[in-house]
Design a protein around this motif. Structure first.
Motif, PDB file in Angstrom:
ATOM      1  N   UNK A   1       1.774   0.514   6.001  1.00  0.00           N
ATOM      2  CA  UNK A   1       2.926   1.034   4.749  1.00  0.00           C
ATOM      3  C   UNK A   1       3.087   0.717   5.892  1.00  0.00           C
ATOM      4  N   UNK A   2       2.967   0.572   6.721  1.00  0.00           N
ATOM      5  CA  UNK A   2       4.491   0.200   7.435  1.00  0.00           C
ATOM      6  C   UNK A   2       4.946  -0.451   6.805  1.00  0.00           C
TER       7      UNK A   2
ATOM      8  N   UNK B   1      13.803   2.147   3.532  1.00  0.00           N
ATOM      9  CA  UNK B   1      14.594   3.309   4.325  1.00  0.00           C
ATOM     10  C   UNK B   1      15.819   3.165   3.974  1.00  0.00           C
ATOM     11  N   UNK B   2      16.583   3.675   4.714  1.00  0.00           N
ATOM     12  CA  UNK B   2      17.508   4.120   3.549  1.00  0.00           C
ATOM     13  C   UNK B   2      18.903   3.061   3.508  1.00  0.00           C
TER      14      UNK B   2
ATOM     15  N   UNK C   1      -5.135  -1.226  -3.933  1.00  0.00           N
ATOM     16  CA  UNK C   1      -4.805  -1.605  -2.598  1.00  0.00           C
ATOM     17  C   UNK C   1      -5.409  -1.084  -1.516  1.00  0.00           C
ATOM     18  N   UNK C   2      -4.790  -1.810  -0.062  1.00  0.00           N
ATOM     19  CA  UNK C   2      -6.102  -0.906   0.657  1.00  0.00           C
ATOM     20  C   UNK C   2      -5.431   0.556   1.792  1.00  0.00           C
ATOM     21  N   UNK C   3      -3.734   0.374   1.757  1.00  0.00           N
ATOM     22  CA  UNK C   3      -3.657   1.617   2.231  1.00  0.00           C
ATOM     23  C   UNK C   3      -2.433   2.619   0.919  1.00  0.00           C
ATOM     24  N   UNK C   4      -2.802   3.743   1.640  1.00  0.00           N
ATOM     25  CA  UNK C   4      -2.019   4.647   0.298  1.00  0.00           C
ATOM     26  C   UNK C   4      -0.223   3.792  -0.024  1.00  0.00           C
ATOM     27  N   UNK C   5      -0.004   3.720  -1.343  1.00  0.00           N
ATOM     28  CA  UNK C   5       1.825   3.301  -1.644  1.00  0.00           C
ATOM     29  C   UNK C   5       2.396   4.933  -1.752  1.00  0.00           C
ATOM     30  N   UNK C   6       3.524   4.738  -1.407  1.00  0.00           N
ATOM     31  CA  UNK C   6       4.148   5.203  -1.014  1.00  0.00           C
ATOM     32  C   UNK C   6       4.622   5.566  -2.220  1.00  0.00           C
ATOM     33  N   UNK C   7       4.990   6.661  -3.205  1.00  0.00           N
ATOM     34  CA  UNK C   7       5.192   7.339  -4.366  1.00  0.00           C
ATOM     35  C   UNK C   7       6.539   6.337  -5.201  1.00  0.00           C
ATOM     36  N   UNK C   8       7.351   6.142  -3.885  1.00  0.00           N
ATOM     37  CA  UNK C   8       9.078   5.995  -4.420  1.00  0.00           C
ATOM     38  C   UNK C   8       8.834   4.636  -4.287  1.00  0.00           C
ATOM     39  N   UNK C   9       8.040   3.771  -3.677  1.00  0.00           N
ATOM     40  CA  UNK C   9       7.969   2.468  -3.738  1.00  0.00           C
ATOM     41  C   UNK C   9       7.118   2.120  -5.141  1.00  0.00           C
TER      42      UNK C   9
END
Length: 285
Positions: free
Chosen positions: A72-73, A80-81, A253-261
């Motif tokens: 996730x990191x 990042x913007x 995926x093994x971690x939650x995925x950001x919706x924007x990604x």
């Protein structure tokens, strides 16, 4: 008229083909990303010992893909913007193809070749027909210091904007492989305007992979790792075809995925929807 740093960054990226953002990521965050991604690299290598792992590079590079699915990191860094403004400023409607780790492995034969040995100048794909426009962009996170001894990337600035004479040199001037490498190489003086991208661990490099470039020669006795998140313009037909990154993110995926990604990830049903140990479990009814 006031010009902000983003405009300067984008200008340099368009003209030179790369920019270096030194010390962009806090080292504690780099440690977290590295732990997750190197752990997955070792898992992929164990998987490779028994089953085929697609889309690998030739020795001495080791390739580990789909890192957005284990960190996730890393997702947060990519989104990042400042990075996204540059990606969207450079490419038309960018699509995220993959986040992969390229490990430049140590090899005593390359140490024997030395820093001045021949290198693998290339572009990441052939030029498309028609007008030259930005098609791809790499976003590197350095997990090690980029030094000459560790094989930092070597680039020929500006060559993303024009086809070279006698296009394409890899077709017109083939060289045999040398000991310690599995691909064709060329004298470093072949392109006399080369520069090596030197930066400390935690830096971010944005680079157009249509610029002629090569990994350097790792003469150290330790690996050199970089995480490469690759984008393409929406109208660009991805070559070579990679993975259905969105399907992998949604199903394995093994971690939650950001919706924007997730919305940026490449989504082509004809592409493989699993990678190495990232695969859906088949349960018997």
């Amino acid at each position: 008229m006031s010009i902000n740093q983003h405009d300067r960054d984008l200008y340099c990226l368009k003209q030179a083909g790369y920019i270096v953002l030194k010390d962009f990521v806090d080292i504690a965050l780099v440690d977290k990303i590295e732990k997750a991604c190197v752990g997955f690299e070792l898992e992929v290598e164990a998987f490779r010992s028994e089953q085929e792992v697609i889309l690998s590079h030739s020795w001495p590079l080791r390739t580990t893909r789909c890192l957005y699915a284990v960190s996730q990191e890393l997702q947060d860094l990519v989104m990042r913007e400042r990075i996204q403004k540059l990606v969207h400023g450079y490419l038309d409607k960018p699509v995220l193809r993959d986040s992969l780790m390229q490990t430049n492995m140590p090899d005593p034969r390359n140490a024997e070749r030395g820093l001045d040995g021949d290198i693998s100048f290339h572009r990441d794909t052939l030029w498309p027909d028609g007008e030259i426009t930005p098609n791809y962009l790499h976003v590197f996170l350095l997990l090690n210091d980029f030094t000459p001894e560790h094989g930092a990337t070597i680039v020929v600035p500006g060559t993303h904007r024009e086809k070279e004479p006698g296009y394409y040199f890899k077709n017109s001037d083939p060289r045999p492989p040398q000991k310690g490498i599995d691909y064709r190489v060329y004298e470093q003086s072949y392109f006399p305007s080369t520069t090596q991208l030197l930066a400390p661990r935690g830096s971010v490099i944005l680079m157009d992979p249509m610029m002629i470039h090569s990994q350097g020669i790792n003469i150290a006795d330790t690996p050199r790792r970089v995480i490469n998140t690759t984008f393409r313009a929406a109208q660009t037909v991805g070559k070579p075809p990679l993975l259905n990154a969105r399907a992998i993110a949604e199903h394995t995926a093994r971690v939650p995925i950001r919706q924007d990604l997730l919305s940026l990830l490449e989504d082509t049903e004809s592409l493989p929807s699993e990678y190495g140990p990232l695969r859906e479990l088949v349960t018997e009814a």
